[in-house]
Design a protein around this motif. Structure first.
Motif, PDB file in Angstrom:
ATOM      1  N   GLY A  71       0.793  -1.218   0.000  1.00 23.39           N
ATOM      2  CA  GLY A  71       0.000   0.000   0.000  1.00 23.39           C
ATOM      3  C   GLY A  71       0.829   1.273   0.000  1.00 23.39           C
ATOM      4  O   GLY A  71       0.348   2.333  -0.417  1.00 23.39           O
ATOM      5  N   VAL A  72       2.067   1.177   0.472  1.00 25.81           N
ATOM      6  CA  VAL A  72       2.945   2.358   0.446  1.00 25.81           C
ATOM      7  C   VAL A  72       3.967   2.248  -0.685  1.00 25.81           C
ATOM      8  O   VAL A  72       4.979   2.958  -0.698  1.00 25.81           O
ATOM      9  CB  VAL A  72       3.659   2.571   1.808  1.00 25.81           C
ATOM     10  N   GLY A  73       3.693   1.338  -1.615  1.00 26.54           N
ATOM     11  CA  GLY A  73       4.521   1.260  -2.814  1.00 26.54           C
ATOM     12  C   GLY A  73       5.728   0.355  -2.717  1.00 26.54           C
ATOM     13  O   GLY A  73       6.583   0.362  -3.611  1.00 26.54           O
ATOM     14  N   GLY A  74       5.823  -0.439  -1.650  1.00 28.43           N
ATOM     15  CA  GLY A  74       6.979  -1.322  -1.486  1.00 28.43           C
ATOM     16  C   GLY A  74       6.686  -2.759  -1.885  1.00 28.43           C
ATOM     17  O   GLY A  74       5.583  -3.091  -2.326  1.00 28.43           O
ATOM     18  N   ASN A  75       7.676  -3.609  -1.733  1.00 31.64           N
ATOM     19  CA  ASN A  75       7.532  -5.038  -1.993  1.00 31.64           C
ATOM     20  C   ASN A  75       7.910  -5.823  -0.752  1.00 31.64           C
ATOM     21  O   ASN A  75       8.673  -5.351   0.091  1.00 31.64           O
ATOM     22  CB  ASN A  75       8.445  -5.470  -3.146  1.00 31.64           C
ATOM     23  N   MET A  76       7.385  -7.043  -0.684  1.00 28.40           N
ATOM     24  CA  MET A  76       7.722  -7.913   0.448  1.00 28.40           C
ATOM     25  C   MET A  76       7.974  -9.316  -0.064  1.00 28.40           C
ATOM     26  O   MET A  76       7.236  -9.818  -0.912  1.00 28.40           O
ATOM     27  CB  MET A  76       6.575  -7.951   1.463  1.00 28.40           C
ATOM     28  N   THR A  77       9.035  -9.921   0.418  1.00 25.65           N
ATOM     29  CA  THR A  77       9.311 -11.307   0.085  1.00 25.65           C
ATOM     30  C   THR A  77       9.564 -12.082   1.370  1.00 25.65           C
ATOM     31  O   THR A  77       9.889 -11.492   2.417  1.00 25.65           O
ATOM     32  CB  THR A  77      10.543 -11.457  -0.830  1.00 25.65           C
ATOM     33  N   ILE A  78       9.408 -13.386   1.273  1.00 29.01           N
ATOM     34  CA  ILE A  78       9.669 -14.266   2.411  1.00 29.01           C
ATOM     35  C   ILE A  78      10.862 -15.137   2.056  1.00 29.01           C
ATOM     36  O   ILE A  78      10.916 -15.706   0.963  1.00 29.01           O
ATOM     37  CB  ILE A  78       8.435 -15.121   2.739  1.00 29.01           C
ATOM     38  N   SER A  79      11.799 -15.233   2.981  1.00 28.85           N
ATOM     39  CA  SER A  79      12.971 -16.072   2.728  1.00 28.85           C
ATOM     40  C   SER A  79      13.125 -17.109   3.842  1.00 28.85           C
ATOM     41  O   SER A  79      12.690 -16.887   4.971  1.00 28.85           O
ATOM     42  CB  SER A  79      14.238 -15.218   2.648  1.00 28.85           C
ATOM     43  N   GLY A  80      13.705 -18.226   3.494  1.00 30.81           N
ATOM     44  CA  GLY A  80      14.080 -19.229   4.484  1.00 30.81           C
ATOM     45  C   GLY A  80      12.958 -20.062   5.042  1.00 30.81           C
ATOM     46  O   GLY A  80      13.170 -20.800   6.006  1.00 30.81           O
ATOM     47  N   ALA A  81      11.762 -19.982   4.453  1.00 34.66           N
ATOM     48  CA  ALA A  81      10.651 -20.777   4.987  1.00 34.66           C
ATOM     49  C   ALA A  81      10.948 -22.266   4.834  1.00 34.66           C
ATOM     50  O   ALA A  81      11.458 -22.708   3.815  1.00 34.66           O
ATOM     51  CB  ALA A  81       9.355 -20.409   4.277  1.00 34.66           C
ATOM     52  N   ARG A  82      10.606 -23.033   5.839  1.00 30.37           N
ATOM     53  CA  ARG A  82      10.887 -24.479   5.819  1.00 30.37           C
ATOM     54  C   ARG A  82       9.839 -25.212   6.652  1.00 30.37           C
ATOM     55  O   ARG A  82       9.089 -24.601   7.414  1.00 30.37           O
ATOM     56  CB  ARG A  82      12.282 -24.749   6.404  1.00 30.37           C
ATOM     57  N   ASP A  83       9.809 -26.502   6.480  1.00 33.82           N
ATOM     58  CA  ASP A  83       8.994 -27.401   7.299  1.00 33.82           C
ATOM     59  C   ASP A  83       7.535 -26.934   7.413  1.00 33.82           C
ATOM     60  O   ASP A  83       6.909 -26.635   6.417  1.00 33.82           O
ATOM     61  CB  ASP A  83       9.645 -27.587   8.685  1.00 33.82           C
ATOM     62  N   GLN A  84       7.011 -26.860   8.641  1.00 34.26           N
ATOM     63  CA  GLN A  84       5.580 -26.571   8.815  1.00 34.26           C
ATOM     64  C   GLN A  84       5.173 -25.214   8.253  1.00 34.26           C
ATOM     65  O   GLN A  84       4.159 -25.113   7.562  1.00 34.26           O
ATOM     66  CB  GLN A  84       5.204 -26.697  10.304  1.00 34.26           C
ATOM     67  N   PRO A  85       5.931 -24.134   8.517  1.00 38.73           N
ATOM     68  CA  PRO A  85       5.508 -22.857   7.930  1.00 38.73           C
ATOM     69  C   PRO A  85       5.435 -22.894   6.402  1.00 38.73           C
ATOM     70  O   PRO A  85       4.512 -22.350   5.805  1.00 38.73           O
ATOM     71  CB  PRO A  85       6.581 -21.878   8.430  1.00 38.73           C
ATOM     72  N   LEU A  86       6.401 -23.554   5.766  1.00 43.49           N
ATOM     73  CA  LEU A  86       6.381 -23.660   4.307  1.00 43.49           C
ATOM     74  C   LEU A  86       5.158 -24.465   3.854  1.00 43.49           C
ATOM     75  O   LEU A  86       4.478 -24.101   2.886  1.00 43.49           O
ATOM     76  CB  LEU A  86       7.669 -24.316   3.811  1.00 43.49           C
ATOM     77  N   ALA A  87       4.869 -25.541   4.583  1.00 45.33           N
ATOM     78  CA  ALA A  87       3.697 -26.364   4.237  1.00 45.33           C
ATOM     79  C   ALA A  87       2.408 -25.561   4.359  1.00 45.33           C
ATOM     80  O   ALA A  87       1.505 -25.684   3.519  1.00 45.33           O
ATOM     81  CB  ALA A  87       3.640 -27.595   5.146  1.00 45.33           C
ATOM     82  N   ILE A  88       2.327 -24.720   5.384  1.00 46.38           N
ATOM     83  CA  ILE A  88       1.116 -23.910   5.567  1.00 46.38           C
ATOM     84  C   ILE A  88       0.971 -22.897   4.428  1.00 46.38           C
ATOM     85  O   ILE A  88      -0.125 -22.713   3.871  1.00 46.38           O
ATOM     86  CB  ILE A  88       1.165 -23.176   6.928  1.00 46.38           C
ATOM     87  N   PHE A  89       2.056 -22.247   4.045  1.00 45.32           N
ATOM     88  CA  PHE A  89       1.965 -21.273   2.955  1.00 45.32           C
ATOM     89  C   PHE A  89       1.581 -21.947   1.645  1.00 45.32           C
ATOM     90  O   PHE A  89       0.816 -21.406   0.860  1.00 45.32           O
ATOM     91  CB  PHE A  89       3.280 -20.494   2.812  1.00 45.32           C
TER      92      PHE A  89
END
Lengths: 100, 144
Positions: A71-89
């Motif tokens: 909303g303020v014109g930026g970008n967001m990325t996720i790094s290093g996701a693994r195991d349960q959090p990666l499975a949830i995403f």
């Protein structure tokens, strides 16, 4: 010990989340999310390499951060996701949106 | 077949981790620490506990009765509460095409639970009853 930390550089703001991001810990992140968005960052990197567990409340907090940053014109990325959090995403089909 | 484990905790988020630890250890005993099985059970149960504490009891205290029944090839968890009934059909499905505009900020918990488990049923009460079932993969028999 806080479950998260924020570091800022010229290139990016990095939010590192550790342990468990769930309905009990996600509210602690709310103020930090507001501060990050208020800075109008061009890039936010969420480092999930030390995150062991996430629930829907934790995902909702990161969605709020994502929408705020976009909303303020930026970008967001996720790094290093693994195991349960990666499975949830992946389960929520958010891995593509967040470039997990 | 191992004995059924019964646990009653106050229905507030303060007791969530206590309940999850018991469920997690029960899953590990049954699966011999299969991380996929354990993760699915823990994630799904956590979402159901959240739902009961927030929607059924609306952050007021009431008992949550948890029954954990290990079978030969499955783990069945029943969660009972005396709070407000919940309508799972009112939870909107995830958008089929998820993009920046359609990212949901709520309603994901029930979807996570249903996807992680083999069966999720709900009966409005009192008591309200969630029944969660996760089968061991590939017909593996339980280790207890």
């Amino acid at each position: 010990m806080p479950a998260f930390s924020v570091t800022r550089s010229n290139e990016a703001t990095t939010l590192a989340v550790r342990g468990s991001l769930d309905i009990n810990t996600a509210p602690q992140l709310a103020d930090e999310i507001d501060r990050i968005v208020a800075d109008k960052p061009t890039l936010v990197i969420v480092d999930m390499s030390a995150l062991d567990l996430i629930d829907s409340s934790g995902v909702a907090a990161l969605v709020k951060l994502y929408k705020g940053v976009r909303g303020v014109g930026g970008n967001m990325t996720i790094s290093g996701a693994r195991d349960q959090p990666l499975a949830i995403f992946r389960l929520l089909r958010m891995d593509r949106v967040f470039n997990v | 077949m191992a004995a059924t484990i019964r646990l009653t905790v106050p229905g507030t988020l303060r007791y969530r981790d206590v309940a999850i630890r018991v469920v997690a250890e029960s899953a590990r005993m049954l699966s011999s620490s299969d991380p996929t099985f354990d993760t699915a059970v823990i994630a799904a149960f956590g979402e159901i506990f959240n739902n009961v504490a927030i929607h059924a009891y609306q952050r007021c205290r009431g008992p949550i009765e948890i029954s954990i029944a290990p079978g030969d090839r499955e783990l069945v968890i029943e969660v009972k509460d005396q709070g407000h009934p919940f309508d799972p059909s009112a939870v909107p499905p995830l958008p089929s095409e998820l993009d920046e505009d359609s990212l949901p900020e709520g309603g994901m918990g029930i979807h996570i639970a249903k996807t992680m488990l083999d069966e999720v049923t709900y009966e409005a009460g009192p008591p309200n009853l969630w029944r969660l079932c996760k089968r061991l993969p590939g017909g593996v028999r339980a280790s207890i």
